[in-house]
Write a protein that holds these residues in place. Structure first.
Motif, mmCIF file in Angstrom:
data_model
loop_
_atom_site.group_PDB
_atom_site.id
_atom_site.type_symbol
_atom_site.label_atom_id
_atom_site.label_comp_id
_atom_site.label_asym_id
_atom_site.label_seq_id
_atom_site.Cartn_x
_atom_site.Cartn_y
_atom_site.Cartn_z
ATOM 1 N N THR A 63 -10.819 71.193 60.802
ATOM 2 C CA THR A 63 -9.949 72.174 61.451
ATOM 3 C C THR A 63 -10.572 73.554 61.272
ATOM 4 O OG1 THR A 63 -8.575 72.809 59.551
ATOM 5 C CG2 THR A 63 -8.006 70.742 60.674
ATOM 6 N N ASP A 64 -9.911 74.568 61.800
ATOM 7 C CA ASP A 64 -10.445 75.930 61.700
ATOM 8 C C ASP A 64 -10.367 76.484 60.286
ATOM 9 O OD1 ASP A 64 -11.021 75.988 64.414
ATOM 10 O OD2 ASP A 64 -9.063 76.837 64.948
ATOM 11 N N ILE A 65 -9.505 75.931 59.428
ATOM 12 C CA ILE A 65 -9.319 76.489 58.087
ATOM 13 C C ILE A 65 -9.861 75.584 56.981
ATOM 14 C CG2 ILE A 65 -7.277 77.785 58.823
ATOM 15 C CD1 ILE A 65 -5.598 75.692 57.249
ATOM 16 N N GLY A 66 -10.358 74.417 57.341
ATOM 17 C CA GLY A 66 -10.875 73.495 56.343
ATOM 18 C C GLY A 66 -10.898 72.080 56.890
ATOM 19 N N TYR A 67 -11.061 71.120 55.991
ATOM 20 C CA TYR A 67 -11.107 69.746 56.467
ATOM 21 C C TYR A 67 -10.439 68.793 55.480
ATOM 22 C CZ TYR A 67 -15.382 69.530 53.535
ATOM 23 O OH TYR A 67 -16.292 69.601 52.507
ATOM 24 N N ALA A 68 -9.835 67.744 56.067
ATOM 25 C CA ALA A 68 -9.331 66.630 55.275
ATOM 26 C C ALA A 68 -10.458 65.641 55.065
ATOM 27 C CB ALA A 68 -8.152 65.967 55.977
ATOM 28 N N LEU A 69 -10.532 65.113 53.862
ATOM 29 C CA LEU A 69 -11.559 64.150 53.491
ATOM 30 C C LEU A 69 -10.847 62.835 53.179
ATOM 31 C CD1 LEU A 69 -14.661 64.474 53.057
ATOM 32 C CD2 LEU A 69 -14.180 64.692 50.615
ATOM 33 N N VAL A 70 -11.214 61.783 53.908
ATOM 34 C CA VAL A 70 -10.523 60.497 53.783
ATOM 35 C C VAL A 70 -11.517 59.420 53.351
ATOM 36 C CG1 VAL A 70 -9.104 58.763 54.951
ATOM 37 C CG2 VAL A 70 -8.944 61.181 55.639
ATOM 38 N N HIS A 71 -11.162 58.707 52.288
ATOM 39 C CA HIS A 71 -11.972 57.582 51.825
ATOM 40 C C HIS A 71 -11.105 56.334 51.865
ATOM 41 C CE1 HIS A 71 -14.604 55.042 49.398
ATOM 42 N NE2 HIS A 71 -15.530 55.980 49.455
ATOM 43 N N LEU A 72 -11.651 55.236 52.388
ATOM 44 C CA LEU A 72 -10.875 54.008 52.563
ATOM 45 C C LEU A 72 -10.801 53.149 51.306
ATOM 46 C CD1 LEU A 72 -12.090 52.947 56.119
ATOM 47 C CD2 LEU A 72 -10.094 54.320 55.494
ATOM 48 N N GLY A 73 -11.570 53.507 50.268
ATOM 49 C CA GLY A 73 -11.496 52.783 49.019
ATOM 50 C C GLY A 73 -11.885 51.327 49.161
ATOM 51 N N MET A 74 -11.169 50.444 48.469
ATOM 52 C CA MET A 74 -11.479 49.015 48.475
ATOM 53 C C MET A 74 -10.818 48.277 49.632
ATOM 54 S SD MET A 74 -13.427 48.365 45.809
ATOM 55 C CE MET A 74 -13.207 46.617 45.480
ATOM 56 N N SER A 75 -9.651 48.723 50.032
ATOM 57 C CA SER A 75 -8.875 47.938 51.000
ATOM 58 C C SER A 75 -8.192 48.794 52.061
ATOM 59 C CB SER A 75 -7.804 47.112 50.258
ATOM 60 O OG SER A 75 -6.915 47.967 49.551
ATOM 61 N N GLY A 76 -8.593 50.062 52.174
ATOM 62 C CA GLY A 76 -7.913 50.958 53.100
ATOM 63 C C GLY A 76 -8.343 50.770 54.548
ATOM 64 N N PRO A 108 -3.397 48.663 50.460
ATOM 65 C CA PRO A 108 -2.664 47.864 49.478
ATOM 66 C C PRO A 108 -3.068 48.144 48.036
ATOM 67 C CG PRO A 108 -3.328 46.502 51.333
ATOM 68 C CD PRO A 108 -4.017 47.824 51.504
ATOM 69 N N ARG A 109 -4.348 48.398 47.795
ATOM 70 C CA ARG A 109 -4.811 48.550 46.413
ATOM 71 C C ARG A 109 -4.826 50.012 45.954
ATOM 72 N NH1 ARG A 109 -10.012 44.753 45.565
ATOM 73 N NH2 ARG A 109 -9.510 45.239 43.397
ATOM 74 N N ARG A 110 -4.660 50.918 46.876
ATOM 75 C CA ARG A 110 -4.549 52.359 46.587
ATOM 76 C C ARG A 110 -5.781 52.926 45.859
ATOM 77 N NH1 ARG A 110 0.696 53.990 43.710
ATOM 78 N NH2 ARG A 110 0.706 51.926 42.785
ATOM 79 N N PHE A 111 -6.968 52.446 46.229
ATOM 80 C CA PHE A 111 -8.208 52.986 45.675
ATOM 81 C C PHE A 111 -8.845 54.019 46.605
ATOM 82 C CE2 PHE A 111 -9.192 48.974 42.947
ATOM 83 C CZ PHE A 111 -8.282 49.426 42.002
ATOM 84 N N GLY A 112 -8.217 54.276 47.738
ATOM 85 C CA GLY A 112 -8.740 55.274 48.669
ATOM 86 C C GLY A 112 -8.275 56.667 48.294
ATOM 87 N N ALA A 113 -8.534 57.632 49.188
ATOM 88 C CA ALA A 113 -8.201 59.019 48.870
ATOM 89 C C ALA A 113 -7.979 59.837 50.136
ATOM 90 C CB ALA A 113 -9.324 59.651 48.048
ATOM 91 N N TRP A 114 -7.080 60.820 50.018
ATOM 92 C CA TRP A 114 -6.899 61.875 51.009
ATOM 93 C C TRP A 114 -7.011 63.194 50.261
ATOM 94 C CZ3 TRP A 114 -5.177 62.139 56.333
ATOM 95 C CH2 TRP A 114 -5.182 60.889 56.981
ATOM 96 N N LEU A 115 -8.029 63.972 50.603
ATOM 97 C CA LEU A 115 -8.328 65.212 49.888
ATOM 98 C C LEU A 115 -8.414 66.363 50.885
ATOM 99 C CD1 LEU A 115 -11.128 63.662 47.638
ATOM 100 C CD2 LEU A 115 -8.742 64.038 46.999
ATOM 101 N N TRP A 116 -8.525 67.576 50.365
ATOM 102 C CA TRP A 116 -8.592 68.766 51.224
ATOM 103 C C TRP A 116 -9.639 69.724 50.705
ATOM 104 C CZ3 TRP A 116 -7.305 70.348 55.873
ATOM 105 C CH2 TRP A 116 -7.328 71.713 56.172
#
Length: 269
Positions: A63-76, A108-116
């Protein structure tokens, strides 16, 4: 675990639905993922997604002010759905868009991530990463130089994100087989010709997987819900005890870096 081809297929799947759309709402039903979802992620609300990119196995929503960083982890996985679609048990994050769609994150395993990450810097998760494998920065000469003096097994070496990003377990197995290189060979023993062959095969295996829609793993679906098809063409991964597709010798397996490794003792030296 989704590997680079699966993440790239996810990027391609959500890109046409998300680009140039305003994020009207961020909905976090479960903030306890691999790392807690930061409050700063809500800064994305009201912002226009300018681009959907990938770095290693991270998806980047710019986006214009930054970015979201998404990792799918083990099962995302990410799905593009109508906002009227009710969430399921493991649907933890929704990104509502101005076109009436929602990017829904299931894990399901919640090993992923949503960061900013605010504009003007790189997120620490992206620091110290090696080159992308499908770019001109990843060459045989580069790999040969990086491997000099290294006693690490070549399979473990090419899976090191500081050397090259995104060569996960499945595609390391496949690339080493097509290159006829034994996975336990010390990386420093590779000559330049072998390094050139291995780099070319890594590029080919990954590009083929992306083209065919990612590997059909039990935890992975594309953004539109369709499974990938590359698993039908895997040569050695998951085939220990079966005949080698080249010489009919029984494929063997060994643990390298705590990861199962399948190889042909006759073809790979």
């Amino acid at each position: 675990m989704p590997e680079l081809p699966e993440v790239e297929v996810s990027r391609m799947g959500i890109k046409p639905h998300a680009t140039d759309q305003v994020v009207t709402k961020l909905e976090v039903r479960q903030p306890k993922l691999r790392w807690p979802v930061p409050d700063t992620l809500f800064d994305i609300e009201g912002q226009t997604i300018r681009a959907v990119k990938r770095r290693a196995k991270y998806l980047i929503l710019e986006t214009d002010i930054g970015y979201a960083l998404v990792h799918l982890g083990m099962s995302g996985s990410l799905r593009v759905l109508s906002q009227a679609t009710a969430p399921d048990k493991h649907d933890h994050v929704d990104l509502h868009l101005s076109n009436g769609k929602v990017i829904r994150y299931n894990d399901p395993r919640r090993f992923g991530a949503w960061l900013w990450q605010e504009k003007g810097g790189d997120h620490p998760a992206l620091e110290k990463l090696g080159p992308e494998p499908l770019t001109d920065a990843f060459t045989g000469e580069y790999l040969f130089e990086k491997a000099q003096g290294k006693r690490t097994a070549i399979k473990q070496f090419i899976m090191d994100n500081a050397v090259v990003v995104g060569v996960g377990n499945i595609y390391a197995n496949e690339s080493l087989f097509t290159s006829r290189i034994h996975p336990k060979r010390p990386a420093g023993q590779l000559n330049l010709d072998e390094a050139n062959t291995l780099v070319a095969d890594i590029k080919d295996v990954l590009a083929t997987a992306i083209k065919q829609g990612g590997t059909t793993l039990k935890d992975f679906t594309q953004a539109d819900g369709k499974p990938g098809y590359f698993a039908q063409e895997l040569l050695v991964y998951g085939r220990q005890g079966k005949p080698c597709p080249e010489c009919d010798t029984e494929l063997e397996s060994v643990k390298i870096g705590q990861r199962n490794t399948v190889f042909c003792p006759e073809c790979q030296k």
